[in-house]
Design an enzyme around this catalytic site. Structure first.
Site, mmCIF file in Angstrom:
data_model
loop_
_atom_site.group_PDB
_atom_site.id
_atom_site.type_symbol
_atom_site.label_atom_id
_atom_site.label_comp_id
_atom_site.label_asym_id
_atom_site.label_seq_id
_atom_site.Cartn_x
_atom_site.Cartn_y
_atom_site.Cartn_z
ATOM 1 N N LYS A 202 -12.707 -1.348 7.238
ATOM 2 C CA LYS A 202 -13.232 -2.335 6.295
ATOM 3 C C LYS A 202 -14.167 -3.327 6.974
ATOM 4 O O LYS A 202 -15.271 -3.581 6.496
ATOM 5 C CB LYS A 202 -12.073 -3.098 5.640
ATOM 6 C CG LYS A 202 -11.010 -2.235 4.971
ATOM 7 C CD LYS A 202 -11.553 -1.453 3.810
ATOM 8 C CE LYS A 202 -10.439 -0.833 2.967
ATOM 9 N NZ LYS A 202 -9.579 0.112 3.687
ATOM 10 N N TRP B 259 0.867 -1.178 0.000
ATOM 11 C CA TRP B 259 0.000 0.000 0.000
ATOM 12 C C TRP B 259 0.902 1.226 0.000
ATOM 13 O O TRP B 259 1.785 1.364 0.848
ATOM 14 C CB TRP B 259 -0.875 -0.042 1.253
ATOM 15 C CG TRP B 259 -1.838 1.088 1.417
ATOM 16 C CD1 TRP B 259 -2.657 1.628 0.471
ATOM 17 C CD2 TRP B 259 -2.117 1.792 2.633
ATOM 18 N NE1 TRP B 259 -3.422 2.627 1.022
ATOM 19 C CE2 TRP B 259 -3.112 2.749 2.348
ATOM 20 C CE3 TRP B 259 -1.628 1.701 3.939
ATOM 21 C CZ2 TRP B 259 -3.617 3.609 3.305
ATOM 22 C CZ3 TRP B 259 -2.130 2.553 4.892
ATOM 23 C CH2 TRP B 259 -3.113 3.496 4.579
ATOM 24 N N ASP C 111 0.384 -4.731 10.374
ATOM 25 C CA ASP C 111 -0.713 -3.886 9.917
ATOM 26 C C ASP C 111 -1.891 -4.810 9.652
ATOM 27 O O ASP C 111 -1.813 -5.697 8.795
ATOM 28 C CB ASP C 111 -0.309 -3.138 8.644
ATOM 29 C CG ASP C 111 -1.384 -2.183 8.155
ATOM 30 O OD1 ASP C 111 -2.396 -2.006 8.856
ATOM 31 O OD2 ASP C 111 -1.213 -1.606 7.059
#
Length: 428
Positions: A269, A152, A233
C-alpha cells in the site's frame, strides 16, 4: 489394441482419482475477489467499486508513485544489476532499511542488535512465515493466537493453515461505531500466559478504528504483565496518517517498554508495489543477557523455514523499495506521495460525511471521519449492502466495509445519495 467396449468412449469410463469430493470439497469463492469480478462484469457505466484495498487517484485510476517511477528509472539505468538469487533472508540493504523504517532509525533495538529481519512475499508472506515459526517452535500444546473481531479475513486463513489455535478478542461496538476497548482488555487480561496477540499497528482493517496513545500503553502494560507475545501486522505505515513516525508509534512504544515482539511489514500500500509483493518479517528480542543469542537462533530458524518455503525472495520490488528507502531525496519524495494518498482519502471521508449530513440521512455519520486509513466500517447492514448493489450498482463487502480509495469527486455524491435512499427505504 483398445480396451474399450463397443460403443464406449474414453470419456465414459469410470475414472479413479486420489482427490474425491470427500477428500477435496469445492472451496467457496473468495468474497473480496468474487465481488470485484462481479463489478468488472457489470456493464453499468456508473458502477462504483469499493471492495479491494488498492489506492486509486481522483480519476479512479491506479497510481504509480512518482518516487517509485524515479527509482525504477535508476534501476533501469543500472548497467551492473543482475538477476542472481538473493540470500535466503533477502536483500540486506532492503531488510536493514525496512527495519529502520518500522522500528525508527534511532531504535534501541537496532542500536543494541536486538532485531533480525527476513524479506518476505509482502505482508501476507510475513504473516505466514511468522505463523509457521510460532507453530513449529512454541511449546505444546500450542498457545492460541488472538485476533480482533472483526479483522481482515485472510488473518484467519493464514494462521489456520499453520495450525495455530485461533481465538478472538472484541474490537468493535456496532451500536456506537467505536472500539470495544473494555471487551478487548477483558479478553487480553484473561488470556493464558504465552498466548499470541495479533495487533494492527495502524489503519485497522476492517474497521478503520485505531487505539489512542493511552490505550496502546494499557495494551502494552497488560501484554507485558500477562506474559503474552504481541504480533504486529503493519500494512499501512505512512498511508494511514501521512506520517511514517505517527503510524509506527505503537511498535516503538512496545520496543521502548522492553517487550519481545514480532512484526509483519508490507510495502504494497505505502509504496504502491501491490504486484511486486515486497514485505519483511522482523523479530525483536527483549533486552536481556541472552538476547543476542536468542536473535541469532531465531534468525537461523527463520532462514531454514524460508529456504523450504520459497528458497529465496524476489528481487525486483525489493530493489525499488531499497532505492527509495536509502536515497534521502527519494525518501522525501515518497513522504510527499504518502501525504498525497492519505490526504485524498481524508478528503473523501470529510466529503462523504458532509453529503450524508446535508441530506439528513437517518443515523449518525461522525464515525466516517473518526476512522482512519483505507477502510471505513460504515455501519450499513447486509440488507443495505444488497440494495446498494442491486439498485445502484455499488459493490462493497456484505458487512458494510468500504474501501475509501474507491471514492472520488466524480462519484461521492452518487454514493451518498445511494446510502440515503436505501437507509430511508429500509427504515420505512
Amino acid at each position: 489394441m483398445s480396451s474399450l467396449l463397443p460403443g464406449q468412449s474414453s470419456m465414459t469410463r469410470e475414472s479413479v482419482t486420489a482427490f474425491s469430493v470427500d477428500l477435496v470439497p469445492q472451496a467457496p469463492p473468495d468474497s473480496h475477489y468474487g465481488l470485484r469480478a462481479a463489478c468488472r462484469a457489470d456493464p453499468e457505466p456508473n458502477k462504483i467499486d469499493l471492495v479491494i484495498g488498492a489506492y486509486r487517484d481522483d480519476n479512479g485510476r491506479p497510481w504509480i508513485l512518482p518516487a517509485v517511477r524515479k527509482a525504477e528509472k535508476i534501476l533501469y539505468d543500472d548497467g551492473d544489476r543482475t538477476n542472481e538469487y538473493l540470500p535466503i533472508r533477502g536483500m540486506p540493504e532492503f531488510t536493514s532499511a525496512a527495519q529502520r523504517l518500522i522500528l525508527g532509525p534511532n531504535s534501541i533495538a537496532i542500536q543494541e542488535g536486538l532485531a533480525c529481519s527476513v524479506q518476505t512475499i509482502s505482508g501476507t508472506g510475513a504473516l505466514h512465515l511468522g505463523g509457521l515459526f510460532l507453530s513449529k517452535f512454541l511449546p505444546r500444546p500450542t498457545p492460541p493466537i488472538y485476533i480482533s473481531s472483526p479483522t481482515w479475513d485472510n488473518h484467519v486463513r493464514v494462521f489456520g493453515n499453520v495450525s495455530l489455535p485461533i481465538r478472538r478478542y472484541p474490537y468493535y461496538l456496532k451500536s456506537s461505531n467505536s472500539i470495544d476497548f473494555d471487551g478487548m482488555m477483558a479478553t487480553l487480561a484473561a488470556a493464558t500466559r504465552g498466548s499470541i496477540i495479533l495487533l494492527q499497528a495502524c489503519a485497522h482493517n476492517h474497521t478503520g478504528l485505531d487505539l489512542s496513545g493511552s490505550q496502546w500503553l494499557v495494551v502494552a502494560q497488560t501484554i507485558r504483565s500477562r506474559g503474552l507475545l504481541p504480533f504486529f501486522d503493519c500494512a499501512y505505515q505512512g498511508f494511514a496518517s501521512g506520517s511514517l513516525s505517527q503510524d509506527n508509534r505503537a511498535i516503538r512504544l512496545f520496543v521502548e517498554q522492553g517487550i519481545e515482539l514480532i512484526i509483519a511489514q508490507s510495502f504494497a500500500k505505502n509504496l504502491g508495489l501491490y504486484g511486486q509483493r515486497v514485505g519483511c518479517f522482523h523479530f525483536v528480542a527483549a533486552p536481556s543477557p541472552e538476547a543476542h543469542g536468542t536473535v541469532a537462533r531465531v534468525a537461523s530458524q527463520l532462514a531454514l523455514l524460508q529456504r523450504s518455503e520459497i528458497s529465496t525472495p524476489p528481487i525486483y520490488g525489493a530493489r525499488i523499495a531499497s532505492i527509495v528507502l536509502e536515497s534521502p531525496q527519494l525518501f522525501a519524495d515518497w513522504e510527499e506521495d504518502l501525504r498525497t494518498m492519505s490526504g485524498r482519502i481524508i478528503d473523501m471521508r470529510t466529503a462523504l460525511r458532509h453529503e450524508l449530513e446535508e441530506l439528513k440521512t437517518p443515523g449518525y455519520w461522525n464515525h466516517i471521519t473518526e476512522q482512519i486509513g483505507m477502510f471505513s466500517f460504515t455501519g450499513l447492514s447486509e440488507e443495505h449492502v444488497a440494495e446498494l448493489k442491486s439498485k445502484w450498482h455499488i459493490y462493497m463487502l456484505a458487512d458494510g466495509r468500504v474501501s475509501m480509495a474507491g471514492l472520488n469527486w466524480g462519484n461521492i455524491k452518487r454514493f451518498a445519495h445511494a446510502i440515503d435512499d436505501v437507509v430511508r427505504r429500509l427504515q420505512a
